[in-house]
Design a protein around this motif. Structure first.
Motif, PDB file in Angstrom:
ATOM      1  N   LYS A 150      -9.390 112.608  16.593  1.00  0.00           N
ATOM      2  CA  LYS A 150      -8.152 112.530  15.815  1.00  0.00           C
ATOM      3  C   LYS A 150      -6.924 112.844  16.668  1.00  0.00           C
ATOM      4  O   LYS A 150      -6.922 113.771  17.452  1.00  0.00           O
ATOM      5  CB  LYS A 150      -8.224 113.476  14.623  1.00  0.00           C
ATOM      6  CG  LYS A 150      -9.381 113.177  13.681  1.00  0.00           C
ATOM      7  CD  LYS A 150      -9.381 114.155  12.512  1.00  0.00           C
ATOM      8  CE  LYS A 150     -10.609 113.936  11.635  1.00  0.00           C
ATOM      9  NZ  LYS A 150     -11.857 114.337  12.319  1.00  0.00           N
ATOM     10  N   ARG A 167      -2.754 104.260   5.733  1.00  0.00           N
ATOM     11  CA  ARG A 167      -2.774 105.689   5.976  1.00  0.00           C
ATOM     12  C   ARG A 167      -2.699 106.460   4.669  1.00  0.00           C
ATOM     13  O   ARG A 167      -1.870 106.191   3.835  1.00  0.00           O
ATOM     14  CB  ARG A 167      -1.591 106.093   6.860  1.00  0.00           C
ATOM     15  CG  ARG A 167      -1.660 105.399   8.186  1.00  0.00           C
ATOM     16  CD  ARG A 167      -0.651 105.945   9.135  1.00  0.00           C
ATOM     17  NE  ARG A 167       0.691 105.596   8.718  1.00  0.00           N
ATOM     18  CZ  ARG A 167       1.772 105.968   9.382  1.00  0.00           C
ATOM     19  NH1 ARG A 167       1.686 106.680  10.452  1.00  0.00           N
ATOM     20  NH2 ARG A 167       2.960 105.613   8.970  1.00  0.00           N
ATOM     21  N   GLN A 225      -6.001 108.234  13.557  1.00  0.00           N
ATOM     22  CA  GLN A 225      -4.868 109.134  13.380  1.00  0.00           C
ATOM     23  C   GLN A 225      -5.207 110.157  12.302  1.00  0.00           C
ATOM     24  O   GLN A 225      -5.830 109.843  11.287  1.00  0.00           O
ATOM     25  CB  GLN A 225      -3.602 108.367  12.999  1.00  0.00           C
ATOM     26  CG  GLN A 225      -2.355 109.246  13.056  1.00  0.00           C
ATOM     27  CD  GLN A 225      -1.090 108.501  12.712  1.00  0.00           C
ATOM     28  OE1 GLN A 225      -1.138 107.465  12.062  1.00  0.00           O
ATOM     29  NE2 GLN A 225       0.050 109.027  13.130  1.00  0.00           N
ATOM     30  N   ARG A 267      -1.435 110.794   7.782  1.00  0.00           N
ATOM     31  CA  ARG A 267      -1.665 110.222   9.129  1.00  0.00           C
ATOM     32  C   ARG A 267      -1.913 111.399  10.044  1.00  0.00           C
ATOM     33  O   ARG A 267      -2.526 111.951  10.249  1.00  0.00           O
ATOM     34  CB  ARG A 267      -0.465 109.573   9.635  1.00  0.00           C
ATOM     35  CG  ARG A 267      -0.132 108.314   9.101  1.00  0.00           C
ATOM     36  CD  ARG A 267       0.531 107.396   9.591  1.00  0.00           C
ATOM     37  NE  ARG A 267       1.517 106.781   9.160  1.00  0.00           N
ATOM     38  CZ  ARG A 267       2.181 105.959   9.361  1.00  0.00           C
ATOM     39  NH1 ARG A 267       2.053 105.543  10.205  1.00  0.00           N
ATOM     40  NH2 ARG A 267       3.026 105.473   8.844  1.00  0.00           N
ATOM     41  N   TYR A 280       3.856 104.252  14.274  1.00  0.00           N
ATOM     42  CA  TYR A 280       2.921 103.326  13.622  1.00  0.00           C
ATOM     43  C   TYR A 280       3.448 101.900  13.666  1.00  0.00           C
ATOM     44  O   TYR A 280       3.669 101.264  12.640  1.00  0.00           O
ATOM     45  CB  TYR A 280       2.711 103.794  12.177  1.00  0.00           C
ATOM     46  CG  TYR A 280       1.304 103.598  11.656  1.00  0.00           C
ATOM     47  CD1 TYR A 280       0.227 104.247  12.233  1.00  0.00           C
ATOM     48  CD2 TYR A 280       1.064 102.780  10.566  1.00  0.00           C
ATOM     49  CE1 TYR A 280      -1.057 104.090  11.731  1.00  0.00           C
ATOM     50  CE2 TYR A 280      -0.213 102.624  10.053  1.00  0.00           C
ATOM     51  CZ  TYR A 280      -1.272 103.278  10.646  1.00  0.00           C
ATOM     52  OH  TYR A 280      -2.542 103.133  10.146  1.00  0.00           O
ATOM     53  N   GLN A 284      -0.270 107.473  16.315  1.00  0.00           N
ATOM     54  CA  GLN A 284      -1.058 106.249  16.436  1.00  0.00           C
ATOM     55  C   GLN A 284      -1.016 105.695  17.857  1.00  0.00           C
ATOM     56  O   GLN A 284      -1.982 105.094  18.333  1.00  0.00           O
ATOM     57  CB  GLN A 284      -0.554 105.206  15.438  1.00  0.00           C
ATOM     58  CG  GLN A 284      -1.269 103.872  15.508  1.00  0.00           C
ATOM     59  CD  GLN A 284      -2.764 103.972  15.247  1.00  0.00           C
ATOM     60  OE1 GLN A 284      -3.187 104.780  14.425  1.00  0.00           O
ATOM     61  NE2 GLN A 284      -3.556 103.161  15.935  1.00  0.00           N
ATOM     62  N   VAL A 311      -3.831 107.069  19.624  1.00  0.00           N
ATOM     63  CA  VAL A 311      -5.091 106.455  19.200  1.00  0.00           C
ATOM     64  C   VAL A 311      -5.358 105.208  20.050  1.00  0.00           C
ATOM     65  O   VAL A 311      -6.449 105.020  20.601  1.00  0.00           O
ATOM     66  CB  VAL A 311      -5.043 106.081  17.705  1.00  0.00           C
ATOM     67  CG1 VAL A 311      -6.267 105.262  17.315  1.00  0.00           C
ATOM     68  CG2 VAL A 311      -4.939 107.332  16.840  1.00  0.00           C
TER      69      VAL A 311
END
Length: 308
Positions: free
Chosen positions: A208, A4, A177, A7, A75, A212, A215
């Motif tokens: 985006k 990252r 992210q 992020r 994350y 995370q 995501v």
């Protein structure tokens, strides 16, 4: 980015709740099944203060007795929350061990990823430990003490039903992210390459998300066709997703992670010394093994060791 570099949780009405809850619950867990899986109960050496390193700690930090560390706790397995809401992960354990080497305690605070470096610059945090790639651009504004190697990776639904080519994401819906190297990669590299080839770019410069976990959910739910993240984060998401995801292609763009500190900080030599001491005494590899990320181990910590 690789790792990252810098992020909402909204889903279309038709999202399958079972898929979303699977990933959200899994990413708040400290354990997963399979070889190399994280194990929060694994034994790690007790870390004792090193007098020579303690002597390098600036007086104001020594008197405060703690290091305030910014981390974006979304994350996994690097930094995330367990079922009780406690921030855990590789970076958290390393932050605690670094602080112990310096005779201090680490106070890890959850923060939005893009707010961590400004928080260091404003003295809200002494350190940023949140899977930051050490790159030349970042070294212009903060010091970076290297402690890990990571690359980028791509994941898709199991079986790659849409036949995504990892080398050609033109026109695809790809989740990333916000502020990461992968987001920059889409904008700065992949989309210009698509344009040169006369193809549409990755849709909207990537879908985006601030977290995370979102995501990963975007791919599991079918909102997006692929996701891009750091290699160990993708590996962890695949393990946790119960067979719903698979890695696409190989890890690429390997580069070091760095502990971020204020530019020119007097604390930087102490942090670098603590990281190297943890590497030398074996505690470092125990922590990486605990989180299933031994593949990213380094032998030598450097200050501002970016390769690009």
């Amino acid at each position: 980015m690789t790792a990252r570099t810098q992020r909402t949780r909204l889903f279309a009405a038709g999202v399958a709740a079972v898929s979303v809850s699977l990933v959200l619950s899994a990413c708040s867990s400290s354990k997963s099944e399979g070889s190399g899986a994280p194990n929060a109960s694994a034994t790690v050496n007790e870390v004792k203060a090193d007098d020579k390193l303690v002597a390098l700690v600036p007086a104001d930090i020594k008197s405060a007795g703690k290091l305030v560390v910014g981390a974006d706790a979304s994350y996994a397995p690097d930094e995330f929350k367990d079922d009780s809401g406690k921030v855990i992960g590789m970076d958290v354990d390393l932050a605690n061990a670094i602080a112990a080497k310096l005779g201090l305690k680490a106070e890890v605070q959850d923060s939005g990823f893009t707010a961590i470096i400004p928080g260091i610059q404003s003295n809200k945090f002494q350190l940023g430990m949140s899977s930051f790639t050490d790159n030349k651009e970042r070294e212009q504004v903060v010091d970076m003490v290297t402690y890990f190697n990571s690359g980028s990776a791509i994941a898709v639904k199991k079986g790659n039903p849409e036949k995504i080519d990892p080398k050609d994401l033109c026109g695809k819906k790809v989740a990333v992210q916000t502020g990461t190297t992968q987001a920059d990669e889409i904008k700065d590299t992949r989309n210009p390459d698509c344009a040169k080839a006369g193809k549409p770019g990755v849709q909207n410069d990537g879908d985006k998300f601030d977290l995370q976990t979102d995501v990963t959910n975007a791919v599991v739910s079918g909102r997006d066709q692929a996701m891009m993240a750091d290699s160990q984060v993708v590996d962890y998401a695949i393990k946790q997703a119960g067979g719903q995801l698979e890695k696409l292609g190989d890890t690429y763009g390997v580069a070091p992670y760095g502990v971020a500190l204020a530019k020119g900080s007097k604390l930087t030599p102490a942090i670098q010394g603590a990281v190297q001491s943890l590497i030398d005494d074996g505690t470092y590899k125990q922590i990486l093994a605990k989180w299933g990320v031994e593949a990213g181990a380094i032998d030598k910590s450097t200050v501002n060791g970016a390769v690009s």
